[in-house]
Structures are given as structure tokens and as C-alpha cells.
Design a protein around this motif. Structure first.
Motif, PDB file in Angstrom:
ATOM      1  N   ILE A 216     -75.251 -38.359   3.925  1.00  0.00           N
ATOM      2  CA  ILE A 216     -74.463 -37.580   2.977  1.00  0.00           C
ATOM      3  C   ILE A 216     -72.985 -37.864   3.242  1.00  0.00           C
ATOM      4  O   ILE A 216     -72.486 -37.582   4.331  1.00  0.00           O
ATOM      5  CB  ILE A 216     -74.751 -36.071   3.093  1.00  0.00           C
ATOM      6  N   ARG A 217     -72.319 -38.466   2.271  1.00  0.00           N
ATOM      7  CA  ARG A 217     -70.915 -38.818   2.458  1.00  0.00           C
ATOM      8  C   ARG A 217     -70.067 -37.550   2.546  1.00  0.00           C
ATOM      9  O   ARG A 217     -70.191 -36.652   1.705  1.00  0.00           O
ATOM     10  CB  ARG A 217     -70.425 -39.687   1.304  1.00  0.00           C
ATOM     11  N   PRO A 218     -69.188 -37.456   3.529  1.00  0.00           N
ATOM     12  CA  PRO A 218     -68.356 -36.252   3.659  1.00  0.00           C
ATOM     13  C   PRO A 218     -67.311 -36.157   2.556  1.00  0.00           C
ATOM     14  O   PRO A 218     -66.847 -37.168   2.032  1.00  0.00           O
ATOM     15  CB  PRO A 218     -67.697 -36.435   5.028  1.00  0.00           C
ATOM     16  N   ILE A 219     -66.979 -34.929   2.196  1.00  0.00           N
ATOM     17  CA  ILE A 219     -65.886 -34.668   1.247  1.00  0.00           C
ATOM     18  C   ILE A 219     -64.719 -34.103   2.049  1.00  0.00           C
ATOM     19  O   ILE A 219     -64.845 -33.081   2.719  1.00  0.00           O
ATOM     20  CB  ILE A 219     -66.324 -33.674   0.154  1.00  0.00           C
ATOM     21  N   HIS A 220     -63.616 -34.785   2.009  1.00  0.00           N
ATOM     22  CA  HIS A 220     -62.475 -34.433   2.852  1.00  0.00           C
ATOM     23  C   HIS A 220     -61.541 -33.476   2.115  1.00  0.00           C
ATOM     24  O   HIS A 220     -60.822 -33.867   1.195  1.00  0.00           O
ATOM     25  CB  HIS A 220     -61.732 -35.698   3.266  1.00  0.00           C
ATOM     26  N   ALA A 221     -61.601 -32.220   2.544  1.00  0.00           N
ATOM     27  CA  ALA A 221     -60.698 -31.207   1.982  1.00  0.00           C
ATOM     28  C   ALA A 221     -59.834 -30.598   3.083  1.00  0.00           C
ATOM     29  O   ALA A 221     -59.351 -29.475   2.957  1.00  0.00           O
ATOM     30  CB  ALA A 221     -61.502 -30.126   1.276  1.00  0.00           C
ATOM     31  N   GLU A 222     -59.646 -31.381   4.152  1.00  0.00           N
ATOM     32  CA  GLU A 222     -58.856 -30.880   5.266  1.00  0.00           C
ATOM     33  C   GLU A 222     -57.411 -30.638   4.827  1.00  0.00           C
ATOM     34  O   GLU A 222     -56.831 -31.425   4.082  1.00  0.00           O
ATOM     35  CB  GLU A 222     -58.864 -31.868   6.438  1.00  0.00           C
ATOM     36  N   GLY A 223     -56.857 -29.571   5.302  1.00  0.00           N
ATOM     37  CA  GLY A 223     -55.462 -29.279   5.013  1.00  0.00           C
ATOM     38  C   GLY A 223     -55.219 -28.606   3.681  1.00  0.00           C
ATOM     39  O   GLY A 223     -54.072 -28.323   3.329  1.00  0.00           O
ATOM     40  N   VAL A 224     -56.278 -28.346   2.906  1.00  0.00           N
ATOM     41  CA  VAL A 224     -56.124 -27.662   1.620  1.00  0.00           C
ATOM     42  C   VAL A 224     -56.430 -26.186   1.825  1.00  0.00           C
ATOM     43  O   VAL A 224     -57.567 -25.821   2.165  1.00  0.00           O
ATOM     44  CB  VAL A 224     -57.059 -28.266   0.544  1.00  0.00           C
ATOM     45  N   ALA A 225     -55.442 -25.366   1.616  1.00  0.00           N
ATOM     46  CA  ALA A 225     -55.616 -23.930   1.839  1.00  0.00           C
ATOM     47  C   ALA A 225     -56.543 -23.331   0.787  1.00  0.00           C
ATOM     48  O   ALA A 225     -56.474 -23.682  -0.394  1.00  0.00           O
ATOM     49  CB  ALA A 225     -54.255 -23.231   1.798  1.00  0.00           C
ATOM     50  N   ALA A 226     -57.426 -22.435   1.249  1.00  0.00           N
ATOM     51  CA  ALA A 226     -58.343 -21.765   0.321  1.00  0.00           C
ATOM     52  C   ALA A 226     -57.580 -20.738  -0.507  1.00  0.00           C
ATOM     53  O   ALA A 226     -56.703 -20.037  -0.011  1.00  0.00           O
ATOM     54  CB  ALA A 226     -59.457 -21.090   1.098  1.00  0.00           C
ATOM     55  N   SER A 227     -57.930 -20.685  -1.801  1.00  0.00           N
ATOM     56  CA  SER A 227     -57.332 -19.703  -2.703  1.00  0.00           C
ATOM     57  C   SER A 227     -58.436 -19.227  -3.647  1.00  0.00           C
ATOM     58  O   SER A 227     -58.572 -19.731  -4.772  1.00  0.00           O
ATOM     59  CB  SER A 227     -56.170 -20.324  -3.493  1.00  0.00           C
ATOM     60  N   PRO A 228     -59.254 -18.272  -3.197  1.00  0.00           N
ATOM     61  CA  PRO A 228     -60.466 -17.893  -3.940  1.00  0.00           C
ATOM     62  C   PRO A 228     -60.208 -17.532  -5.398  1.00  0.00           C
ATOM     63  O   PRO A 228     -60.953 -17.978  -6.282  1.00  0.00           O
ATOM     64  CB  PRO A 228     -60.986 -16.687  -3.148  1.00  0.00           C
ATOM     65  N   ALA A 229     -59.200 -16.732  -5.697  1.00  0.00           N
ATOM     66  CA  ALA A 229     -58.965 -16.299  -7.077  1.00  0.00           C
ATOM     67  C   ALA A 229     -58.639 -17.493  -7.974  1.00  0.00           C
ATOM     68  O   ALA A 229     -59.200 -17.645  -9.072  1.00  0.00           O
ATOM     69  CB  ALA A 229     -57.833 -15.277  -7.113  1.00  0.00           C
ATOM     70  N   ARG A 230     -57.722 -18.336  -7.505  1.00  0.00           N
ATOM     71  CA  ARG A 230     -57.357 -19.512  -8.301  1.00  0.00           C
ATOM     72  C   ARG A 230     -58.520 -20.477  -8.439  1.00  0.00           C
ATOM     73  O   ARG A 230     -58.741 -21.074  -9.498  1.00  0.00           O
ATOM     74  CB  ARG A 230     -56.163 -20.212  -7.647  1.00  0.00           C
ATOM     75  N   LEU A 299     -65.265 -39.121 -21.591  1.00  0.00           N
ATOM     76  CA  LEU A 299     -63.851 -38.829 -21.341  1.00  0.00           C
ATOM     77  C   LEU A 299     -63.645 -37.364 -20.959  1.00  0.00           C
ATOM     78  O   LEU A 299     -62.835 -37.047 -20.076  1.00  0.00           O
ATOM     79  CB  LEU A 299     -63.017 -39.178 -22.575  1.00  0.00           C
ATOM     80  N   ILE A 300     -64.377 -36.469 -21.625  1.00  0.00           N
ATOM     81  CA  ILE A 300     -64.253 -35.037 -21.294  1.00  0.00           C
ATOM     82  C   ILE A 300     -64.730 -34.793 -19.861  1.00  0.00           C
ATOM     83  O   ILE A 300     -64.093 -34.048 -19.098  1.00  0.00           O
ATOM     84  CB  ILE A 300     -65.064 -34.177 -22.292  1.00  0.00           C
ATOM     85  N   ILE A 301     -65.830 -35.421 -19.474  1.00  0.00           N
ATOM     86  CA  ILE A 301     -66.329 -35.273 -18.105  1.00  0.00           C
ATOM     87  C   ILE A 301     -65.332 -35.852 -17.106  1.00  0.00           C
ATOM     88  O   ILE A 301     -65.101 -35.284 -16.028  1.00  0.00           O
ATOM     89  CB  ILE A 301     -67.701 -35.962 -17.969  1.00  0.00           C
ATOM     90  N   PHE A 302     -64.712 -36.969 -17.472  1.00  0.00           N
ATOM     91  CA  PHE A 302     -63.702 -37.576 -16.601  1.00  0.00           C
ATOM     92  C   PHE A 302     -62.541 -36.615 -16.366  1.00  0.00           C
ATOM     93  O   PHE A 302     -62.086 -36.439 -15.232  1.00  0.00           O
ATOM     94  CB  PHE A 302     -63.197 -38.872 -17.238  1.00  0.00           C
ATOM     95  N   VAL A 303     -62.087 -35.970 -17.425  1.00  0.00           N
ATOM     96  CA  VAL A 303     -60.992 -35.003 -17.306  1.00  0.00           C
ATOM     97  C   VAL A 303     -61.439 -33.813 -16.450  1.00  0.00           C
ATOM     98  O   VAL A 303     -60.691 -33.321 -15.597  1.00  0.00           O
ATOM     99  CB  VAL A 303     -60.527 -34.529 -18.693  1.00  0.00           C
ATOM    100  N   ALA A 304     -62.673 -33.351 -16.661  1.00  0.00           N
ATOM    101  CA  ALA A 304     -63.172 -32.189 -15.917  1.00  0.00           C
ATOM    102  C   ALA A 304     -63.287 -32.470 -14.423  1.00  0.00           C
ATOM    103  O   ALA A 304     -63.094 -31.574 -13.599  1.00  0.00           O
ATOM    104  CB  ALA A 304     -64.533 -31.768 -16.471  1.00  0.00           C
ATOM    105  N   ALA A 305     -63.602 -33.708 -14.067  1.00  0.00           N
ATOM    106  CA  ALA A 305     -63.819 -34.046 -12.656  1.00  0.00           C
ATOM    107  C   ALA A 305     -62.582 -34.633 -11.984  1.00  0.00           C
ATOM    108  O   ALA A 305     -62.581 -34.808 -10.763  1.00  0.00           O
ATOM    109  CB  ALA A 305     -64.973 -35.048 -12.541  1.00  0.00           C
ATOM    110  N   GLY A 320     -64.087 -34.679  -7.829  1.00  0.00           N
ATOM    111  CA  GLY A 320     -63.602 -36.049  -7.773  1.00  0.00           C
ATOM    112  C   GLY A 320     -64.416 -36.901  -6.821  1.00  0.00           C
ATOM    113  O   GLY A 320     -64.723 -38.068  -7.100  1.00  0.00           O
ATOM    114  N   ALA A 321     -64.801 -36.310  -5.687  1.00  0.00           N
ATOM    115  CA  ALA A 321     -65.626 -37.040  -4.721  1.00  0.00           C
ATOM    116  C   ALA A 321     -67.041 -37.235  -5.241  1.00  0.00           C
ATOM    117  O   ALA A 321     -67.619 -38.321  -5.120  1.00  0.00           O
ATOM    118  CB  ALA A 321     -65.648 -36.296  -3.395  1.00  0.00           C
ATOM    119  N   ALA A 322     -67.621 -36.193  -5.837  1.00  0.00           N
ATOM    120  CA  ALA A 322     -69.015 -36.254  -6.288  1.00  0.00           C
ATOM    121  C   ALA A 322     -69.212 -37.301  -7.379  1.00  0.00           C
ATOM    122  O   ALA A 322     -70.239 -38.000  -7.405  1.00  0.00           O
ATOM    123  CB  ALA A 322     -69.460 -34.885  -6.792  1.00  0.00           C
ATOM    124  N   PHE A 323     -68.225 -37.430  -8.288  1.00  0.00           N
ATOM    125  CA  PHE A 323     -68.393 -38.359  -9.412  1.00  0.00           C
ATOM    126  C   PHE A 323     -67.536 -39.611  -9.281  1.00  0.00           C
ATOM    127  O   PHE A 323     -67.924 -40.673  -9.765  1.00  0.00           O
ATOM    128  CB  PHE A 323     -68.064 -37.651 -10.735  1.00  0.00           C
TER     129      PHE A 323
END
Length: 575
Positions: A216-230, A299-305, A320-323
Motif C-alpha cells: 500500500i503506497r503511503p500518502i504523505h500528509a506530514e506537516g499539514v495541520a488538521a482542520s476538521p471543520a474546513r 475533467l470534472i473528476i480531475f478538478v475534484a481530485a 490527489g494521491a489516490a488518483f
């Protein structure tokens, strides 16, 4: 063509055939059966039950939407690549755990369908049918991934052949057995028995060798602060766009805009929905609207991801990582050759896909409906299975690229046999020859293409990449196939007017007078001119296959050695 890792040491004929008796090939046969059974049960056989219950053709047609999931299954393939099944994964491994879970859900879904009455519970039956379609499509994603990961490149042809045999056996079973059982015991009992037959797939999973350790390829989200509401808000926007894109893209791939029109109806735009459906279905130009739907939906899926440029967010990074990463991995591995490879996939079977007017051709030639059904459906199926076997054998003995080259020639050349058939008139032996040659060739080339697409995937992205390839390969054929009938009639009129095809009219002077007569009267041309139109069309269908032949040679020269995930992660476990 260069010799590379694609070309194994030459095997003897007996050792090549022995590949079909290996444990994984036998498991693949059972898994192919489990794949084909629910597909036909909800796509075709269910319509007989609905009609028997007195429902209208309009309602029955709407049930075809239950199989829409097959058209855009690649959209949730990343989830299959990245998500473990609780408890089962540790016991069975990543792919087999998913297969077993999907099969359990298919069994439950078919059992629920068997317990409903379409006369009084139509909505409930439709819900269960959609559920079966979704879980069955997901099962197909996993079966393809397991097949690729459990066998090396030279054995992918045999694995693809075993899958197709199982699938065809399932379609025969699902097309005939439920009708026979329904006649004596009723439809509910019939579908309950079909649910029980899915145990064949379960046994296939339990008897299948475990694939290599799934990565399973890792998804690197290190250093990104969590913001649950946003993030909740962003997920809602992205997933809504994703669902819209999936709906538009799936409507284009399946050629059915009913769900899209239904969405417009919910928004109070019923007239727009009706207009869209009319545009989607108009002959022959509606196919261009369908292809436009595929492009717009993509194109819509590209924009969404797509991750936000201005700021890194967890939803953007994940999607972005998944697709994006599966595509980035493919283009990164193959570089400038990637475009050639995708073009080869799209055009490889183009000469077969344009032959969408064969039943009208057989009828115009003078064969009866019974003759066509017996030769095409029964004899043709066995010839197709023979072609599938030969394709798998060629991949094992000759190597993938050599087999792929042979398949590129087989498809277009086999179309010329129909030009010969047109000049024979309604001669039943000639029909056997033509359908036999064509089905062997299409089975051979189809198996080689499946094996080739399998070789292009990489560890961690197997399900996503293969699902994308398998969704792309028929799209150009849909465009050209929409014009097949127009080409025949236009060439026939040109032949009557003294055009280049007029020289072919002499081929039909000695045929029975009824040959092409009725159809020619409808098209307002002479019978000989219509025959010339068909012959010209078959030459055209062979000629467009030259592009695939050229591309295969170009790819064979430039493509670096390929490995399946089984090779890139080490040899698959066989115990």
C-alpha cells in the motif's frame, strides 16, 4: 522487435499447455464463473422475470441501469488498492479477502432479489439489483488485480484465458438454467439457486494461491495541520463534484443518460433531461455526445481530485494521491512511450469493434434468424473459447510482445473472411467458416490484449491502473462503430452511381435473386450495389487495423521490459 525480459525461454508445447492445469489457472476458472454469473443475472435474465410478471418494456429497460457500475468501476478502484478488509486480510491476504467479501455480498444480494416480488416490490428489487451490480463490479476489480499479481508476465495469457472460459460458462448457465428452473419451480426459487452457485467463486478464492505481500503506497500528509471543520466542507464539495463527474462519465461509457436525466429532473429541469436523453440516443450521432460526456466527466473528476495550488489540505492530498499517483507512476515508468502504449490499447481491437452491424448483414445476406442464432451463439462461442486458449498458449510459448503482434494481424485479417462470405450468398457452410475464423481471431487477440494491459500495472496500483486501461480500450471503437451502417449505404449508392465500388458488383451476379434484395429495396439501391457496399466496408474494417499493427511494432521496439506486480514484489506464493 527487441528481445527482452518479456520473452521467456521457449517452452515446449506440452509445458505450455500444462500452465492451464496449474492451481492458479484452475482458481481463475472458478473466479471467472463468479464474475460472469451475477452480471448476466441482473443485466439480461432478470428482464425475463420482469416481463413474466407483466411489467412494461420501459420499466424493464430502466433495470439495465443496475449494471452501470461496470462502466465506471475504476473510480473506486483506488479504495480497493488501499483499504484492508478487517480480519479477513490477515487470514487471506489483501486481494483474496476483498474477493471473498464481495462474493458474500453478491450472494446476499441475489438472495434478497430472490425473496422479492416484482409486481408489488419493484423498488426494492431494483435496489437489490443495483447492490448486486455494484458488488459484482467491485469483485471484478479485485479478480483482475489478483490475476495480475499472482502470475508472471508469460502466464498472464493463460490466466486471462481461464478467466474468459469461466465467464462464458457462467453466461451459459445464467442464461439458461434460471429459465428452466423458473418454468418448474418459479423465479424466486430459480434466483435462490443462482445465489447458491456463487459458492463456486468462494471455493475458487479458498483454493487460490495467495498473492505476494500487497504493497500500500503511503500518502504523505506530514506537516499539514488538521482542520476538521474546513476539511468536512472541502470533502463535501470534492465528493459532490466527484459524484457528478462519475455520473457524466459513466453515462458516456455506458451510452445511457437516464440517470443524468433523472438528476436534472430532481433539479426541476425535466425538459432539459428529456432533451439530453434524445441527444444521447439519436442515431448515429449520439455517440459523439457520449464521448463528450466521457471527456467532460473526466475533467470534472480531475478538478475534484486536484490538490489546491494555494494551500495543502488533507482531502486534496488524499484524492490527489489516490488518483494522480497511479497515472504518475505509469507515465513515470514509460516516459515518452506511455502515449504510444495508450494509443495501442485504444486502437488494438478497433477493427473488431466497428463490426456492430453483423446481424443485419447476415439477415440481408439471406440467412434465417435460427441459422444465425445456432451458428453465432453456439458454434461461435466454442470457436471463441478455442481462440482464447490459443492466445494464452501463444503468450506462454512466444512471449507477450510476439503474441501481441500476431493478435494485431489476426483481428484485421479475419475481417476479410466476411468479404468472402458476402460473395457466397446464404451458404450455411460459408457462415460456419466465417464465424469460426473471426471468433478464433477475436478470442486470440482479446486474450493477448488483456495479458498486455496486465503487464503494464505496478505494485500498489494494480487495481486502479488496470481498471483505467480496461475502460479506455473500447472508446475509439464506439465512435467509428456509430458510422458503420452509413458507410455501407453510402458506398452502395456510390457503386450504383459508377463510383470505385462499382467494380465489386460483378461478385454478386451469380447469387440467388433474394440475396440482399429486400434490404437493397429499403436502402433504394440495387442488390449488387449493397453487396459491394458490404464488401467495401469489410475491407475498410481491415484497413483501420493497420494503425494498431504499426503501433504494436513501435511499442515493441521502444517499450522497456515490463514486469507484473508479482515479479516486482518477488515470486508469488504458491502454498
Amino acid at each position: 522487435m527487441t528481445a527482452d525480459a518479456d520473452t521467456p525461454p521457449r517452452r515446449s508445447l506440452l509445458s505450455a499447455i500444462a500452465v492451464y492445469g496449474e492451481r492458479r489457472s484452475l482458481a481463475m476458472l472458478a473466479l471467472g464463473f463468479a464474475s460472469g454469473l451475477p452480471n448476466l443475472l441482473i443485466f439480461d435474465t432478470l428482464s425475463a422475470w420482469l416481463r413474466d410478471a407483466g411489467l412494461s418494456l420501459e420499466v424493464i429497460g430502466f433495470f439495465s441501469l443496475a449494471t452501470l457500475a461496470y462502466s465506471f468501476k475504476f473510480l473506486w478502484a483506488p479504495l480497493v488498492d488501499r483499504t484492508r478488509v478487517p480480519l479477513l486480510t490477515r487470514w487471506l491476504g489483501h486481494r483474496r479477502s476483498w474477493m471473498l467479501a464481495c462474493q458474500a455480498l453478491v450472494i446476499v444480494g441475489l438472495w434478497l432479489v430472490a425473496g422479492t416480488d416484482p409486481a408489488s416490490q419493484l423498488g426494492l428489487m431494483a435496489t437489490f439489483a443495483v447492490f448486486v451490480g455494484f458488488t459484482s463490479a467491485t469483485q471484478d476489480i479485485v479478480i483482475d488485480a489478483w490475476r495480475i499479481e499472482v502470475a508472471e508476465v508469460e502466464k498472464q495469457g493463460a490466466m486471462a484465458a481461464a478467466y474468459q472460459w469461466g465467464y462464458r460458462i457462467a453466461t451459459l448457465t445464467a442464461g439458461a438454467a434460471p429459465l428452466v428452473l423458473a418454468e418448474s419451480h418459479g423465479w424466486n426459487f430459480s434466483y435462490a439457486v443462482m445465489a447458491g452457485l456463487m459458492v463456486v467463486g468462494v471455493l475458487g478464492v479458498l483454493g487460490a494461491p495467495r498473492e505476494a505481500q500487497h504493497q500500500i503506497r503511503p500518502i504523505h500528509a506530514e506537516g499539514v495541520a488538521a482542520s476538521p471543520a474546513r476539511e468536512v466542507f472541502e470533502w463535501a464539495i470534492r465528493l459532490a463534484l466527484f459524484a457528478l463527474g462519475a455520473l457524466v462519465l459513466g453515462s458516456g461509457l455506458s451510452g445511457n443518460a437516464d440517470l443524468l436525466a433523472g438528476l436534472l429532473g430532481l433539479l426541476g429541469l425535466s425538459s432539459a433531461g428529456e432533451s439530453l436523453t434524445a441527444i444521447w440516443e439519436v442515431k448515429p450521432w449520439g455517440v459523439f455526445a457520449q464521448v463528450a460526456g466521457v471527456i467532460v466527466g473526466g475533467l470534472i473528476i480531475f478538478v475534484a481530485a486536484r490538490p489546491l495550488r494555494s494551500m495543502r489540505t488533507r482531502p486534496g492530498i488524499y484524492l490527489g494521491a489516490a488518483f494522480g499517483e497511479p497515472l504518475g507512476d505509469f507515465f513515470g515508468r514509460y516516459g515518452r512511450v506511455a502515449g504510444l502504449i495508450l494509443a495501442t490499447i485504444c486502437l488494438y481491437r478497433l477493427s473488431d469493434f466497428v463490426l456492430n452491424i453483423m446481424n443485419p448483414f447476415y439477415l440481408d445476406l439471406g440467412f434465417t434468424k435460427t441459422e444465425i442464432a445456432e451458428v453465432r451463439k453456439f458454434f461461435g462461442m466454442f470457436m471463441s473459447m478455442a481462440g482464447v486458449f490459443l492466445g494464452g498458449l501463444a503468450v506462454v510459448r512466444l512471449g507477450l510482445m510476439r503474441a501481441l503482434v500476431i493478435g494485431a494481424f489476426a483481428g484485421p485479417l479475419s475481417n476479410l473472411v466476411f468479404a468472402w462470405l458476402a460473395a457466397q450468398g446464404p451458404a450455411l457452410p460459408a457462415l460456419f467458416v466465417a464465424i469460426g475464423v473471426d471468433n478464433i481471431a477475436s478470442g486470440f487477440s482479446g486474450t493477448c490484449l488483456i495479458a498486455y494491459m496486465s503487464s503494464l500495472t505496478s505494485a500498489g496500483f494494480t487495481a486502479t491502473q488496470y481498471a483505467l486501461f480496461s475502460s479506455l480500450y473500447s472508446l475509439p471503437g464506439k465512435l467509428l462503430a456509430s458510422q458503420s451502417g452509413r458507410l455501407v449505404e453510402a458506398t452502395a449508392k456510390s457503386a450504383d452511381a459508377g463510383g470505385p465500388a462499382a467494380m465489386l458488383k460483378g461478385l454478386f451476379t451469380g447469387l440467388p435473386p433474394e440475396t440482399f434484395a429486400a434490404a437493397a429495396a429499403k436502402s433504394q439501391v440495387s442488390a449488387a450495389a449493397l453487396g459491394a457496399g458490404y464488401v467495401s466496408f469489410f475491407f475498410y474494417s481491415a484497413a483501420i487495423g493497420v494503425a494498431a499493427i504499426v503501433l504494436v511494432f513501435m511499442v515493441a521496439r521502444r517499450q522497456p521490459p515490463t514486469q507484473t506486480p508479482a515479479q516486482s514484489q518477488g515470486q508469488a506464493q504458491t502454498a
